[in-house]
Write an enzyme that holds these catalytic residues in place. Structure first.
Site, PDB file in Angstrom:
ATOM      1  N   CYS A  79       0.826  -1.203   0.000  1.00  0.00           N
ATOM      2  CA  CYS A  79       0.000   0.000   0.000  1.00  0.00           C
ATOM      3  C   CYS A  79       0.868   1.264   0.000  1.00  0.00           C
ATOM      4  O   CYS A  79       1.571   1.510  -0.964  1.00  0.00           O
ATOM      5  CB  CYS A  79      -1.002  -0.028   1.144  1.00  0.00           C
ATOM      6  SG  CYS A  79      -2.357   1.161   0.930  1.00  0.00           S
ATOM      7  N   HIS A 189      -3.693  -4.716  -0.440  1.00  0.00           N
ATOM      8  CA  HIS A 189      -3.282  -5.284   0.842  1.00  0.00           C
ATOM      9  C   HIS A 189      -3.323  -6.812   0.774  1.00  0.00           C
ATOM     10  O   HIS A 189      -4.398  -7.408   0.940  1.00  0.00           O
ATOM     11  CB  HIS A 189      -4.214  -4.812   1.966  1.00  0.00           C
ATOM     12  CG  HIS A 189      -4.043  -3.385   2.354  1.00  0.00           C
ATOM     13  ND1 HIS A 189      -3.134  -2.989   3.309  1.00  0.00           N
ATOM     14  CD2 HIS A 189      -4.661  -2.266   1.912  1.00  0.00           C
ATOM     15  CE1 HIS A 189      -3.204  -1.671   3.451  1.00  0.00           C
ATOM     16  NE2 HIS A 189      -4.111  -1.215   2.602  1.00  0.00           N
ATOM     17  N   GLU A 191      -2.432  -8.878   2.971  1.00  0.00           N
ATOM     18  CA  GLU A 191      -2.804  -9.402   4.285  1.00  0.00           C
ATOM     19  C   GLU A 191      -4.304  -9.265   4.563  1.00  0.00           C
ATOM     20  O   GLU A 191      -4.802  -9.826   5.532  1.00  0.00           O
ATOM     21  CB  GLU A 191      -1.992  -8.712   5.380  1.00  0.00           C
ATOM     22  CG  GLU A 191      -2.435  -7.320   5.766  1.00  0.00           C
ATOM     23  CD  GLU A 191      -2.119  -6.226   4.762  1.00  0.00           C
ATOM     24  OE1 GLU A 191      -2.457  -5.059   5.026  1.00  0.00           O
ATOM     25  OE2 GLU A 191      -1.527  -6.532   3.693  1.00  0.00           O
TER      26      GLU A 191
END
Length: 215
Positions: A79, A189, A191
């Site tokens: 990001c 992202h 994650e």
């Protein structure tokens, strides 16, 4: 061992949770000296480019990351961390790390007008990513066109388009995966992107994953 850079501008907890789920060993630190001997670095980030660069200078991570990149060891940006590895960001008129050649521009700066089809800025939500230029080993096991989770108002604009390994379509082609040599960055992202995002992280930290690790 994987090191996570903590500079008060990162999506740290979600990255930690992902690595814990995978069973990967890691060190989280706000001190460059504590990450000198790790094998790879994850450089997350959310928020404002100018603030983030100020934090990097204050902590010494600006010079640490420059030296790390020159060393040839793996670096993964997420990001905001995918943006400030470039030369310059329009956000706050900010000189960035300069690890990769290119700039970061606001959607409106690129289009000169509103995005088509009522699309809003920031770009928030799930978007499919089509792989390009041969993809990346970090994308192994993931089909082109898979969905990932985005939150951003600024767009990576590399000087060399051949380093873009994946694009999202959000009114314009948005570089979503960029890789050159030992540096790989993801505008989305991983994650927060479910199984496909975890696969990216697993590919990056594979050497640190215990037999009990997930996915």
């Amino acid at each position: 061992m994987t090191g996570i850079v903590d500079y008060n501008a990162g999506n740290i907890k979600s990255v930690e949770h992902a690595l814990e789920f995978l069973g990967a060993s890691y060190i989280l630190s706000g001190k460059p000296s504590e990450l000198e001997n790790v094998d790879r670095i994850i450089f997350p980030g959310v928020g404002d480019a100018a603030y983030a660069m100020g934090q990097l200078r204050e902590t010494g991570f600006d010079s640490f990351l420059k030296d790390w990149a020159k060393s040839g060891r793996p670096l993964l940006g997420i990001c905001l961390g995918s943006q400030i590895v470039f030369d310059y960001s329009e956000e706050g008129d900010t000189k960035c790390l300069g690890l990769l050649e290119g700039s970061i521009r606001h959607f409106s700066s690129i289009t000169g007008e509103e995005l088509p089809d009522g699309l809003k800025v920031p770009h928030i939500g799930w978007n499919n990513v089509e792989f390009a230029n041969g993809g990346s080993p970090l994308l192994d096991g993931i089909p082109s066109g898979s969905d990932f989770y985005f939150v951003h108002s600024y767009v990576i604009q590399p000087s060399d388009s051949s380093v873009v390994k994946g694009y999202a379509d959000y009114g314009i082609k948005v570089p979503a995966v960029v890789e050159k040599d030992n540096i790989a960055v993801f505008q989305f992202h991983p994650e927060k992107s479910g199984e496909c995002g975890l696969r990216i992280l697993r590919n990056f930290v594979a050497a640190d994953i215990s037999a009990e690790g997930g996915i």
